[in-house]
Design a protein around this motif. Structure first.
Motif, short mmCIF file in Angstrom:
data_model
loop_
_atom_site.label_atom_id
_atom_site.label_comp_id
_atom_site.label_asym_id
_atom_site.label_seq_id
_atom_site.Cartn_x
_atom_site.Cartn_y
_atom_site.Cartn_z
N TYR A 33 0.82 -1.21 0.00
CA TYR A 33 0.00 0.00 0.00
C TYR A 33 0.85 1.25 0.00
N ARG A 52 7.86 4.09 -5.01
CA ARG A 52 8.01 3.15 -3.88
C ARG A 52 7.00 2.01 -4.00
N LYS A 147 6.49 -1.96 1.76
CA LYS A 147 5.34 -1.37 2.44
C LYS A 147 4.16 -2.34 2.36
N GLU A 180 12.68 2.35 13.82
CA GLU A 180 11.71 3.37 13.40
C GLU A 180 10.48 3.26 14.28
N THR A 182 6.12 3.00 14.67
CA THR A 182 5.19 2.02 14.10
C THR A 182 4.57 2.54 12.80
N THR A 183 4.51 3.87 12.67
CA THR A 183 3.96 4.48 11.45
C THR A 183 4.81 5.68 11.03
N THR A 184 6.01 5.76 11.58
CA THR A 184 6.84 6.95 11.36
C THR A 184 8.32 6.56 11.31
N GLY A 207 10.91 6.10 4.29
CA GLY A 207 9.78 7.05 4.25
C GLY A 207 9.99 8.12 3.19
N ILE A 208 8.91 8.49 2.52
CA ILE A 208 9.01 9.57 1.54
C ILE A 208 9.28 10.89 2.28
N THR A 209 8.61 11.07 3.41
CA THR A 209 8.85 12.28 4.21
C THR A 209 10.31 12.29 4.65
N THR A 245 4.04 10.79 6.25
CA THR A 245 3.13 11.46 5.32
C THR A 245 1.98 12.17 6.04
#
Ligand code: PDD
Length: 285
Positions: A33, A52, A147, A180, A182-184, A207-209, A245
């Motif tokens: 995803y 990605r 991902k 890292e 869990t979502t960042t 991460g793209i960010t 993101t």
């Protein structure tokens, strides 16, 4: 609420949108995803997210559901049909529908779902005050660069963070290294003002960010190091922050109840957040 979703070739009312019970995503989490922020109706860093997505699909040997050009049209349509100004677009692609069998079937058509979620701009409060994180053991597999929609360790970790009144949980491997959140992605600022984040290898999601913030930090003339750091080093850091993101750049002011630096968002984090917000306002396709 956003009401229209794209499912395998059709735009459907969200209530009616469904996939087969034999979709391998549903049965085996055999899929990947992307989450893309939408700012003033424009998807931020869409090209990088689609690249990605390709990397994740390729790593699992799932064929691309459609070309980037076509996928950009679908993303644009989902934004348009939902009159989405601010929020995010979610893309999920799985290996498709097949009789349940662990062996990977040949020739299935990949499934593709694109949906949108309306969200207000991130609460400025968390950016101004900063957040707490806790640390937890990293119990994930050895391909966190993919991902994948298999997110059980992440959701359990996020839940633990919430129960501990923390914003996120930083995952720690067997060598006491913070990989890292869990979502960042996780970052610290060292004694000389250097910016440090875990290398983009198989242990983390690139991460793209994270990619954009690294570039912005370099533009600002900061020294950026992609290297592992321990829990002890993070506790001693001048500043810490997370990126993603949906949260942009969020200062971390405590780790497991220990203050980071002065226990307030620091100047480097604030300046990177400012630059990232400007990037978001500029970007969009
Ligand atoms: N999460 N690490 C993990 C494990 C993530 O799930 C995410 C993103 C990130 C940051 O990546 P990016 O900057 O590309 O968003 C790092 C998304 C937002 C999610 O699952 O909702």
């Amino acid at each position: 609420m956003a009401r229209v979703a794209y499912v395998n070739g059709r735009y459907l009312m969200r209530d009616m949108a469904a996939v087969s019970i034999e979709d391998r995503g549903y049965q085996f989490a055999d899929g990947v995803y992307e989450v893309i922020w939408v700012q003033q109706g424009r998807p931020v860093d869409l090209g990088r997210h689609l690249d990605r997505l390709d990397d994740s699909l390729q790593s699992l040997g799932i064929s691309r559901p459609m070309s980037h050009a076509a996928l950009k049209v679908v993303v644009g349509e989902v934004i348009r049909r939902n009159l989405l100004r601010n929020g995010h677009v979610y893309i999920q692609s799985t290996r498709g529908v097949s009789r349940r069998d662990h062996l990977i079937p040949e020739g299935t058509l990949p499934s593709l779902v694109v949906m949108a979620s309306r969200e207000s701009q991130r609460d400025a409060h968390i950016q101004e005050q900063g957040v707490a994180v806790i640390t937890i053991p990293d119990i994930r597999w050895k391909r966190c660069d993919i991902k994948s929609i298999a997110l059980l360790p992440n959701i359990i970790g996020k839940q633990k963070a919430s129960q501990g009144n923390a914003f996120d949980a930083w995952q720690v491997n067997g060598h006491d290294i913070i990989t890292e959140g869990t979502t960042t992605n996780a970052w610290i600022i060292g004694a000389k003002g250097e910016v440090i984040t875990h290398p983009a290898n198989h242990s983390i999601l690139s991460g793209i960010t994270r990619q954009v913030v690294m570039e912005l930090a370099m533009e600002e003339g900061l020294s950026v190091y992609e290297r592992p750091f321990t829990v002890a080093e993070a506790r001693r850091a001048k500043e810490a922050f997370i990126t993603s993101t949906t949260n942009y750049v969020v200062p971390v002011v405590s780790i497991d109840g220990h203050k980071v630096g002065a226990g307030r968002p620091g100047p480097v984090t604030k300046s990177l957040l400012k630059r990232y917000l400007a990037h978001m306002a500029r970007d969009g396709e």
